[in-house]
Design an enzyme around this catalytic site. Structure first.
Site, PDB file in Angstrom:
ATOM      1  N   GLY A  66      -1.773   4.459  -5.953  1.00  0.00           N
ATOM      2  CA  GLY A  66      -2.503   5.591  -5.952  1.00  0.00           C
ATOM      3  C   GLY A  66      -3.827   5.187  -5.782  1.00  0.00           C
ATOM      4  N   GLU A  80       1.269  -1.055  -8.383  1.00  0.00           N
ATOM      5  CA  GLU A  80       1.798  -0.910  -7.087  1.00  0.00           C
ATOM      6  C   GLU A  80       0.879  -0.307  -6.068  1.00  0.00           C
ATOM      7  OE1 GLU A  80       6.052   0.380  -9.026  1.00  0.00           O
ATOM      8  OE2 GLU A  80       4.849   1.616  -8.418  1.00  0.00           O
ATOM      9  N   PRO A  81      -0.321  -0.849  -5.728  1.00  0.00           N
ATOM     10  CA  PRO A  81      -1.007  -0.468  -4.449  1.00  0.00           C
ATOM     11  C   PRO A  81      -0.479  -0.393  -3.132  1.00  0.00           C
ATOM     12  CG  PRO A  81      -1.707  -2.751  -4.908  1.00  0.00           C
ATOM     13  CD  PRO A  81      -0.678  -2.352  -6.208  1.00  0.00           C
ATOM     14  N   ARG A 134      -1.887   1.983   0.030  1.00  0.00           N
ATOM     15  CA  ARG A 134      -2.900   2.056   0.943  1.00  0.00           C
ATOM     16  C   ARG A 134      -3.983   1.139   0.637  1.00  0.00           C
ATOM     17  NH1 ARG A 134      -3.707   7.590   1.195  1.00  0.00           N
ATOM     18  NH2 ARG A 134      -2.009   7.600  -0.061  1.00  0.00           N
ATOM     19  N   CYS A 170       1.909  19.926  20.936  1.00  0.00           N
ATOM     20  CA  CYS A 170       2.087  21.395  21.071  1.00  0.00           C
ATOM     21  C   CYS A 170       1.601  22.044  19.480  1.00  0.00           C
ATOM     22  CB  CYS A 170       3.125  21.644  21.871  1.00  0.00           C
ATOM     23  SG  CYS A 170       3.231  20.729  23.352  1.00  0.00           S
TER      24      CYS A 170
END
Ligand SMILES: *Cc1c(COP(=O)(O)O)cnc(C)c1O
Length: 458
Positions: free
Chosen positions: A273, A315-316, A318, A385
């Site tokens: 996180g 636990e990275p 991103r 759309c």
């Protein structure tokens, strides 16, 4: 909303317009691009020594560019900041066989949460003992595959899977597990990515006693070896404080387990996180500060509780891969609608659902031609759309933005390709790795033929 161009190129009686030969500074900030990014003549950029406009021409658009060195250097930064911890990369942020190999070569472990992620990493030669299986709803196939390949840990997320994992492990086997605890900490960039509080689907609550209950049940299973507690409090967190609060609560729980069951755990997994900046000036989590704060909190709390300090696991996802990715789009239409300037590109929510899912913000930049036009406020939208198919709201682009232009969107490496869909049957984009002046295709574009083939025509 249209903002008046701040760099008046239209002439002003009192103040002559500055003579511009370069793009205005607010349109030329590279601070959230990969470290290897360099300016080229004619308004282009290179990443990993490869010109982006050239990549768009060669592979078509949209295309995702991934800087291998940026991924590797971020892995090394983590290992240096947390020398005593185990660092696991969260595969869900982005996974390909090359990515799994880079992560392996850099000495990290891997979080997976499905047979698909497990098998792909395994096919790339990733050592199963350095994998951890997560998931709030693991299928029997997920668990069987994890056990067959020999994953290092399985994180228990609900009471019902305890007996199931034990049974599938078999009488002679022994599987290491952790228990995911909800510490009651609210953190993260948006409500939909806050996973540390009661009232969301992940983990076992500390406050209602279900965590304690599940731990007792795991301890009663001879096939399961409980190595420690796990938590993951949210995503896009930019402050170390919620992690320190989580540590305090989890150590409190560890102390009660020691009192009640006489066991201590060698590990404590604090999840991921870790927030990164998506736009220049956005806050980001300071890793050194996080490491210091966690170390201090763990030492103090464990000393007070009379517990040995467990080895931390982080636990990275991103933070390893997001800043290494750049998405390239071609502008298809530019349109003034009322006060809005819409710049529509050839991708959208099918390759990047994050703005629609949780309001993620980006800073696209013109590449591939030079301009001295002053900035205008624009909304970059996709081709799908849905009125909610907005890639970047209220951003500054050169006032002469037009069809055919190329836009580069930095910090595109996480939760974009991995969340891509085939909405409107446009096909998912390719991923190209750049390194040392060369580009190589990692994942090819999804073709019309791919899409047609799945439809068996019945
Ligand atoms: C998603 C997830 C991560 C990674 O989250 P990031 O926000 O990408 O760092 C780590 N651990 C678990 C259990 C997760 O679900």
């Amino acid at each position: 909303m249209t903002r008046a161009p701040s760099h008046a190129s239209r002439g002003d009686a009192a103040m002559p317009a500055p003579l511009l030969t370069e793009p205005p500074a607010e349109l030329d900030d590279l601070s959230v691009f990969p470290a290897s990014t360099a300016r080229l003549p004619h308004g282009d950029l290179s990443v990993g020594g490869v010109a982006l406009a050239g990549l768009a021409g060669r592979f078509g658009t949209p295309v995702y560019v991934l800087d291998e060195d940026e991924v590797r250097s971020r892995c090394r930064t983590y290992r240096a900041a947390f020398p005593d911890a185990r660092v696991l990369y969260a595969a869900k942020a982005f996974l390909s066989r090359a990515m799994a190999r880079w992560i392996d070569e850099e000495g990290l472990g891997l979080d997976v949460c499905s047979v698909g992620e497990l098998e792909l990493a395994h096919a790339a030669g990733f050592p199963p003992e350095r994998m951890v299986l997560h998931g709030n709803a693991k299928t029997p196939h997920d668990i069987e595959t994890a056990l067959r390949l020999g994953v290092g840990r399985i994180v228990v997320d609900s009471p019902s899977e305890i007996a199931r994992i034990a049974a599938l492990t078999g009488p002679g086997g022994r599987q290491k597990v952790m228990v995911r605890v909800v510490p009651g900490v609210s953190a993260g960039g948006h409500e939909k990515i806050r996973t540390g509080t009661d009232g969301q689907k992940f983990g076992l609550s500390l406050t209602d006693g279900s965590a304690q209950h599940a731990i007792a049940r795991v301890l009663g299973q001879p096939q399961l070896e409980l190595t420690g507690l796990h938590c993951h409090i949210g995503s896009q967190i930019t402050d170390a404080k919620p992690y320190a609060v989580a540590v305090r609560r989890l150590v409190g729980l560890m102390a009660r387990i020691k009192d009640n069951h006489g066991v201590t755990f060698p590990e404590l997994d604090l999840g991921g996180g870790h927030g990164v900046a998506h736009r220049p000036g956005d806050p980001a989590l300071d890793l050194t500060a996080l490491a210091r704060r966690l170390g201090a909190e763990l030492a103090t709390s464990c000393a007070a509780a009379g517990l040995p300090v467990p080895r931390t696991v982080i636990e990275p996802g991103r933070a390893i891969v997001a800043p290494a990715g750049v998405a390239l789009y071609r502008v298809l239409a530019v349109k003034h609608t009322g006060p809005n300037l819409f710049v529509a590109v050839d991708g959208g929510m099918s390759d990047n659902p994050r703005p629609a899912l949780y309001g993620a913000r980006y800073a696209p930049r013109l590449i591939g031609r030079s301009t001295t036009a002053g900035p205008v406020a624009a909304t970059v939208v996709g081709r799908h759309c849905e009125a909610g198919d907005v890639l970047a709201n209220d951003v500054l682009l050169p006032g002469d933005i037009r069809s055919g232009d190329l836009l580069a969107v930095p910090v595109a490496g996480a939760y974009q390709v991995s969340m891509a869909s085939s909405y409107n049957l446009v096909g998912r984009p390719p991923v190209v790795a750049v390194h040392d002046g060369t580009a190589r295709l990692l994942i090819r574009r999804e073709t019309q033929e791919d899409l047609r083939r799945r439809d068996v025509g019945a």
